[in-house]
Design a protein around this motif. Structure first.
Motif, mmCIF file in Angstrom:
data_model
loop_
_atom_site.group_PDB
_atom_site.id
_atom_site.type_symbol
_atom_site.label_atom_id
_atom_site.label_comp_id
_atom_site.label_asym_id
_atom_site.label_seq_id
_atom_site.Cartn_x
_atom_site.Cartn_y
_atom_site.Cartn_z
ATOM 1 N N HIS A 10 0.802 -0.774 -0.239
ATOM 2 C CA HIS A 10 0.078 -0.217 0.011
ATOM 3 C C HIS A 10 0.682 1.005 0.027
ATOM 4 C CE1 HIS A 10 -2.693 -2.989 1.701
ATOM 5 N NE2 HIS A 10 -3.407 -2.256 0.659
ATOM 6 N N PRO A 11 1.009 1.691 -1.147
ATOM 7 C CA PRO A 11 1.683 3.400 -0.833
ATOM 8 C C PRO A 11 1.497 3.987 -0.253
ATOM 9 C CG PRO A 11 1.008 2.449 -3.280
ATOM 10 C CD PRO A 11 -0.281 1.918 -2.612
ATOM 11 N N THR A 15 4.731 5.269 1.825
ATOM 12 C CA THR A 15 5.052 6.706 1.729
ATOM 13 C C THR A 15 4.830 7.709 3.277
ATOM 14 O OG1 THR A 15 4.020 6.957 -0.090
ATOM 15 C CG2 THR A 15 4.545 8.759 0.778
ATOM 16 N N GLY A 16 4.307 6.934 4.347
ATOM 17 C CA GLY A 16 3.931 7.419 5.248
ATOM 18 C C GLY A 16 5.001 8.012 6.067
ATOM 19 N N PHE A 17 5.567 6.200 5.984
ATOM 20 C CA PHE A 17 7.295 6.174 6.915
ATOM 21 C C PHE A 17 8.409 7.062 6.330
ATOM 22 C CE2 PHE A 17 5.650 1.672 8.192
ATOM 23 C CZ PHE A 17 5.790 1.758 9.440
ATOM 24 N N GLU A 18 8.024 6.760 4.883
ATOM 25 C CA GLU A 18 9.408 7.774 4.489
ATOM 26 C C GLU A 18 9.466 9.267 4.629
ATOM 27 O OE1 GLU A 18 11.240 6.117 0.119
ATOM 28 O OE2 GLU A 18 8.855 7.515 0.099
ATOM 29 N N LEU A 19 8.131 9.754 4.896
ATOM 30 C CA LEU A 19 7.465 11.154 5.355
ATOM 31 C C LEU A 19 8.327 11.113 6.703
ATOM 32 C CD1 LEU A 19 4.544 12.049 2.753
ATOM 33 C CD2 LEU A 19 6.445 12.625 2.806
ATOM 34 N N PHE A 20 7.659 10.356 7.228
ATOM 35 C CA PHE A 20 8.112 10.540 8.820
ATOM 36 C C PHE A 20 9.388 10.589 9.330
ATOM 37 C CE2 PHE A 20 8.200 8.715 13.096
ATOM 38 C CZ PHE A 20 7.459 9.845 14.210
ATOM 39 N N PHE A 21 9.757 9.650 8.617
ATOM 40 C CA PHE A 21 11.014 9.286 9.342
ATOM 41 C C PHE A 21 13.145 9.875 8.808
ATOM 42 C CE2 PHE A 21 9.765 5.902 11.113
ATOM 43 C CZ PHE A 21 9.761 6.125 12.403
ATOM 44 N N ARG A 22 11.972 10.773 7.139
ATOM 45 C CA ARG A 22 12.631 11.810 6.761
ATOM 46 C C ARG A 22 13.811 12.993 6.909
ATOM 47 N NH1 ARG A 22 10.062 14.840 2.234
ATOM 48 N NH2 ARG A 22 10.068 12.726 1.477
ATOM 49 N N ASN A 23 13.607 13.133 8.539
ATOM 50 C CA ASN A 23 14.772 14.112 8.567
ATOM 51 C C ASN A 23 14.944 13.692 10.124
ATOM 52 O OD1 ASN A 23 14.929 15.992 6.737
ATOM 53 N ND2 ASN A 23 12.821 16.758 7.288
ATOM 54 N N VAL A 29 14.663 5.690 6.346
ATOM 55 C CA VAL A 29 14.139 4.308 5.260
ATOM 56 C C VAL A 29 14.855 4.324 4.227
ATOM 57 C CG1 VAL A 29 12.193 4.519 4.330
ATOM 58 C CG2 VAL A 29 12.166 4.737 6.477
ATOM 59 N N VAL A 30 15.895 3.463 3.617
ATOM 60 C CA VAL A 30 16.435 2.781 3.068
ATOM 61 C C VAL A 30 15.827 2.758 1.784
ATOM 62 C CG1 VAL A 30 18.560 2.587 4.762
ATOM 63 C CG2 VAL A 30 17.284 1.157 4.000
ATOM 64 N N GLY A 31 14.551 2.445 1.744
ATOM 65 C CA GLY A 31 13.927 1.563 0.572
ATOM 66 C C GLY A 31 12.688 0.971 1.211
ATOM 67 N N THR A 32 11.884 1.469 0.025
ATOM 68 C CA THR A 32 10.402 0.592 0.049
ATOM 69 C C THR A 32 10.265 -0.633 -0.994
ATOM 70 O OG1 THR A 32 9.645 2.127 -0.861
ATOM 71 C CG2 THR A 32 9.700 3.284 1.121
ATOM 72 N N LEU A 33 9.727 -1.517 -0.594
ATOM 73 C CA LEU A 33 8.839 -2.448 -1.845
ATOM 74 C C LEU A 33 7.577 -3.407 -1.408
ATOM 75 C CD1 LEU A 33 11.765 -5.280 -0.600
ATOM 76 C CD2 LEU A 33 11.882 -3.149 -2.679
ATOM 77 N N SER A 34 7.305 -3.470 -2.664
ATOM 78 C CA SER A 34 5.320 -3.438 -2.448
ATOM 79 C C SER A 34 5.316 -4.845 -2.463
ATOM 80 C CB SER A 34 5.282 -2.584 -3.755
ATOM 81 O OG SER A 34 5.177 -3.649 -4.965
ATOM 82 N N ASN A 35 6.018 -5.923 -2.597
ATOM 83 C CA ASN A 35 6.447 -7.940 -2.592
ATOM 84 C C ASN A 35 7.412 -8.585 -1.999
ATOM 85 O OD1 ASN A 35 8.064 -9.151 -3.997
ATOM 86 N ND2 ASN A 35 7.141 -6.926 -5.304
ATOM 87 N N GLY A 36 7.226 -9.503 -1.531
ATOM 88 C CA GLY A 36 7.956 -10.109 -0.554
ATOM 89 C C GLY A 36 9.340 -11.016 -0.983
ATOM 90 N N VAL A 37 9.351 -10.862 -2.553
ATOM 91 C CA VAL A 37 10.021 -11.275 -3.311
ATOM 92 C C VAL A 37 11.477 -10.267 -3.229
ATOM 93 C CG1 VAL A 37 11.013 -12.265 -6.041
ATOM 94 C CG2 VAL A 37 8.559 -13.072 -4.707
ATOM 95 N N ASP A 38 10.644 -9.146 -3.648
ATOM 96 C CA ASP A 38 12.488 -8.409 -3.690
ATOM 97 C C ASP A 38 12.973 -8.081 -2.656
ATOM 98 O OD1 ASP A 38 10.908 -8.098 -6.700
ATOM 99 O OD2 ASP A 38 10.058 -6.369 -6.266
ATOM 100 N N ILE A 39 12.929 -8.445 -1.498
ATOM 101 C CA ILE A 39 12.943 -8.056 0.133
ATOM 102 C C ILE A 39 14.522 -8.725 -0.120
ATOM 103 C CG2 ILE A 39 13.669 -8.995 2.189
ATOM 104 C CD1 ILE A 39 10.583 -8.546 1.911
ATOM 105 N N PHE A 40 14.925 -9.877 -0.992
ATOM 106 C CA PHE A 40 15.715 -10.647 -0.973
ATOM 107 C C PHE A 40 17.017 -9.853 -2.045
ATOM 108 C CE2 PHE A 40 12.579 -13.591 -0.503
ATOM 109 C CZ PHE A 40 13.468 -14.689 0.818
#
Length: 209
Positions: A10-11, A15-23, A29-40
């Protein structure tokens, strides 16, 4: 700096995590992904301290990904972050290797503390769930102790816990008082107590049925 990877399909969440921890001073937050496969692929190519992952993900669910990641990257601590009730999923995810379980209904301060705790290798749960787990652990620990008691010792402990005196116990079990005293001595030793009050309290804390 604690490097965090957020995995959620869910974007609005990522996006909420990125904005909250931006400063933020200590969390990035070094990255965001939308599925489990891309984690690896991501953790293979980027430094990550903590992963915050939804359970229900496209292609590979969060719990399956959790188990696989912990096998290959044991140094990465993972928090499961979901709308599912904590009482249903928290225990299973912790057993699978998660460092915590956070409901999506929790506030941002709770999430922030969870990331810091997970980075230290601590298990992070709500206060209610933590008390529940400690209570169950205590029950299990005491149950293991009581499994070491013989059937007769359990009978004597039950009667002592109900307020019976040695003479009354001897009559009810059709044994002599000296034998009752012998069983009491064994109970003191096995339950690691040195007086009748503590022995009775131990008996009352556990279901001896």
């Amino acid at each position: 700096m604690i490097k965090v990877l957020v995995v959620d399909n869910h974007p609005i969440v990522t996006t909420g995590f990125e904005l909250f921890f931006r400063n933020h001073e200590t969390i990035q937050v070094v990255g965001t992904l939308s599925n489990g496969v891309d984690i690896f692929d991501f953790v293979r190519n980027n430094p990550v301290n903590v992963i915050i992952s939804e359970i229900e993900l496209p292609e590979l669910n969060g719990i399956t990904a959790l188990r696989a990641i912990k096998k290959e990257y044991s140094h990465i601590n993972i928090i499961m972050y979901s709308y599912h009730p904590e009482e249903i999923y928290a225990i299973s995810t912790i057993k699978a290797g998660a460092s915590g379980y956070i409901s999506k209904s929790e506030n941002l301060d709770f999430i922030e503390k969870g990331i810091v705790a997970a980075n230290k290798g601590e298990v992070y749960l709500s206060e209610k769930m933590s008390k529940h787990l400690k209570y169950n652990d205590a029950r299990m620990s005491k149950s293991r102790i009581y499994k070491r008691l013989s059937a007769r010792e359990v009978e004597v402990l039950k009667l002592l816990s109900s307020g019976k005196k040695n003479k009354e116990i001897a009559k009810e079990l059709d044994i002599n008082e000296k034998t009752v005293s012998t069983y009491k001595a064994r109970l003191y030793k096995k339950l690691n107590v040195n007086n009748l009050i503590d022995l009775v309290n131990q008996g009352k804390q556990i279901d001896l049925t």
